[in-house]
Design a protein around this motif. Structure first.
Motif, mmCIF file in Angstrom:
data_model
loop_
_atom_site.group_PDB
_atom_site.id
_atom_site.type_symbol
_atom_site.label_atom_id
_atom_site.label_comp_id
_atom_site.label_asym_id
_atom_site.label_seq_id
_atom_site.Cartn_x
_atom_site.Cartn_y
_atom_site.Cartn_z
ATOM 1 N N ASN A 1 -2.407 26.145 -89.460
ATOM 2 C CA ASN A 1 -3.166 25.748 -88.263
ATOM 3 C C ASN A 1 -4.630 25.484 -88.610
ATOM 4 O OD1 ASN A 1 -0.906 25.968 -86.693
ATOM 5 N ND2 ASN A 1 -1.577 27.739 -85.521
ATOM 6 N N MET A 2 -5.226 26.418 -89.356
ATOM 7 C CA MET A 2 -6.622 26.255 -89.736
ATOM 8 C C MET A 2 -6.805 25.098 -90.712
ATOM 9 S SD MET A 2 -8.709 28.107 -88.092
ATOM 10 C CE MET A 2 -10.133 27.784 -89.121
ATOM 11 N N LEU A 3 -5.807 24.857 -91.573
ATOM 12 C CA LEU A 3 -5.897 23.732 -92.513
ATOM 13 C C LEU A 3 -6.008 22.415 -91.751
ATOM 14 C CD1 LEU A 3 -5.778 22.498 -95.355
ATOM 15 C CD2 LEU A 3 -3.275 22.603 -95.203
ATOM 16 N N LYS A 4 -5.188 22.260 -90.706
ATOM 17 C CA LYS A 4 -5.244 21.026 -89.914
ATOM 18 C C LYS A 4 -6.611 20.853 -89.269
ATOM 19 C CE LYS A 4 -0.301 21.181 -88.860
ATOM 20 N NZ LYS A 4 0.719 21.505 -87.824
ATOM 21 N N VAL A 5 -7.155 21.947 -88.690
ATOM 22 C CA VAL A 5 -8.454 21.861 -88.032
ATOM 23 C C VAL A 5 -9.550 21.563 -89.059
ATOM 24 C CG1 VAL A 5 -10.181 23.148 -86.711
ATOM 25 C CG2 VAL A 5 -7.758 23.380 -86.145
#
Length: 550
Positions: free
Chosen positions: A490-494
């Motif tokens: 999730n954080m990678l996408k953001v």
């Protein structure tokens, strides 16, 4: 600090978020009183900031007037904001994550900006880590244990420390107080009366009220409802009554409708000893006024987003429907704690709130009083908080502060053992992605021009880009297989969405930084797993040598 700095906070979120923002802003204002604070708020939630004297100005945004399609809306907002252009803002913080607030923050001229904004192509952009964490973790309902009020406070304090230096005073004053809002009369609290805000839990809180009236003759009840309909009041009393109910007990009940008005609701809560409610806005107002709360929270992920802030509050948490009997059993235990009372609410998780001291990391925290063993979700919540603090604060609380041996159930230990191998694989994925991004940066840096390159150079760069895409897909797959690891994809996408480089070399450098952060986060989780597994191992019991006695 020689000159006056001007700070604008944009908050177009819910009423609860407005109150949380004011609480966070007050904590910062105590540390940096020389800064001039302004508050831009949706006019439907303006009453709370307008009731505060230390705000330099409250700016009301007529959000209902901006309902046109996106292209026209931007032009409308720009025209409305034209008076702001000449005000010389030093800081602008967008503390909401709405679409409209992102356009406002982008258009307002300021030297330094934090929060959700827009790029030139109108795609969303988050320049700072805490906003990325809020969008990628908090707003995704992932379990984590950093209260939204603390997140906002930390974001602003970090920005001020970077740009203005250390604060001039210790700021040890209490933020919550009956005098927080200037327009609220300082009424004495009504003893032996509990205030019940029924919105959202009408039937179950009617049953709870019946138990109180039948079993606690010294208590009276004040019922609050946002609804103005007489039908709501009639339905409440219908749910309250039963075949065995003594009608004379109704003399101890007071019902008040239409308490959606901020001034009226705040007045009611300022004189209350207790608030029992599942309404986030009511709970936030009660918290800031120092009224003790029993918050009906429901699921765990939203707890640190909506829960009460301060010492002495209580929370009922459960993934199953919460009944009136559950609420009464919890409240009875709060009033008179005992092992017998605790045994009456096995179906719920009753938690108490406290604010940790600065040397322990500060911030609000919730501790269960009836569940010794941690669930996987609760353990992950603590771990997620550790990762965020390691990413953005450079400091993490001691692991022993987060959990102890007695809280590790066999089921949790089994889950952690199974996750240990997955964490190793995930760390390897990010390590390989970090090195691949490094090679991409080196290749692109040697190019004479990124617009003109040989076929061989193009193929090499395309292969490296394809490999990064493949590694990102592997990361996403790991999150789907092991929900505990979802925070990382999730954080990678953001993070990747917010890469701002304009050349392949610049974007590769930013990608490297992102992969390194995720690798560090995976290591923090691995350390937490290893610590938990080490605590779960059997420990030899020391014995004293035997002495023969004649």
């Amino acid at each position: 600090m020689d000159r006056k700095y001007r700070c604008l906070v944009v908050q177009l979120g819910t009423g609860a978020q407005v109150v949380q923002s004011l609480m966070a802003l007050k904590a910062v204002q105590q540390l940096y009183p020389q800064v001039e604070y302004h508050f831009l708020v949706d006019d439907s939630h303006a009453d709370a900031p307008l009731a505060i004297s230390w705000l330099s100005q409250v700016h009301l945004f007529p959000k209902k007037d901006f309902l046109a399609e996106k292209d026209r809306r931007v032009a409308q907002i720009a025209r409305w904001l034209s008076p702001f252009a000449d005000q010389g803002w030093d800081f602008v913080f967008n503390w909401s994550t709405t679409e409209t607030s992102s356009y406002l923050t982008t258009i307002i001229p300021s030297l330094i900006k934090y929060g959700l904004m827009r790029n030139k192509d109108l795609t969303s952009f988050m320049p700072d880590g805490w906003t990325q964490y809020r969008v990628g973790v908090v707003n995704e309902n992932a379990s984590q244990n950093i209260h939204l009020t603390d997140l906002l406070t930390t974001q602003m304090l970090t920005a001020f420390q970077i740009h203005l230096g250390d604060p001039e005073n210790a700021g040890n004053q209490v933020v919550t107080s009956k005098n927080f809002f200037d327009s609220i009369a300082n009424l004495s609290r009504v003893e032996s009366q509990i205030t019940v805000q029924i919105d959202g839990y009408e039937k179950e809180l009617a049953k709870f009220s019946r138990y109180v009236l039948q079993k606690d003759p010294a208590l009276t009840i004040r019922i609050l409802s946002r609804n103005d309909s007489i039908e709501v009041e009639e339905q409440f009393f219908e749910d309250l009554l039963s075949s065995s109910f003594d009608g004379t007990l109704l003399e101890r009940v007071q019902f008040k409708r239409k308490t959606s008005d901020f001034d009226r609701l705040s007045q009611e809560l300022s004189s209350a000893e207790w608030l029992i409610s599942g309404d986030p806005e009511g709970v936030q107002i009660a918290s800031v006024l120092g009224t003790r709360c029993l918050f009906i929270a429901g699921s765990l992920p939203g707890l640190y987003r909506n829960g009460p802030y301060g010492n002495g509050h209580w929370i009922i948490q459960s993934n199953e429907p919460i009944t009136g009997a559950d609420i009464y059993s919890a409240f009875s235990y709060i009033l008179e704690p005992s092992a017998e009372a605790k045994s009456q609410f096995e179906n719920i998780n009753l938690m108490s709130s406290s604010v940790r001291s600065p040397d322990m990391g500060g911030g609000a925290t919730y501790q269960s009083v009836n569940r010794g063993a941690l669930t996987t979700q609760a353990w992950f919540s603590k771990t997620c908080g550790q990762i965020a603090r390691q990413w953005y604060c450079g400091w993490t609380p001691p692991m022993d502060q987060e959990f102890n041996r007695e809280q590790l159930s066999p089921e949790l230990v089994k889950e952690l053992r199974e996750s240990a191998d997955s964490l190793k694989v995930l760390s390897q994925i990010y390590d390989e992605a970090y090195r691949t991004a490094g090679r991409l940066q080196q290749k692109s840096q040697r190019l004479k021009s990124e617009k003109l390159m040989s076929l061989e150079e193009r193929d090499q760069i395309q292969k490296l880009g394809a490999k990064l895409k493949e590694l990102d897909m592997l990361s996403d797959r790991m999150g789907r297989v092991k929900p505990m690891l979802t925070i990382f994809p999730n954080m990678l996408k953001v993070m990747m969405h917010n890469v701002q480089g304009t050349t392949i070399s610049q974007m590769a450098i930013e990608a490297q930084e992102n992969y390194k952060m995720l690798q560090d986060g995976a290591k923090t989780m691995s350390d937490m797993v290893a610590h938990a597994l080490s605590l779960s191992k059997p420990v030899a019991v020391k014995t004293r040598p035997l002495t023969l006695v004649k």
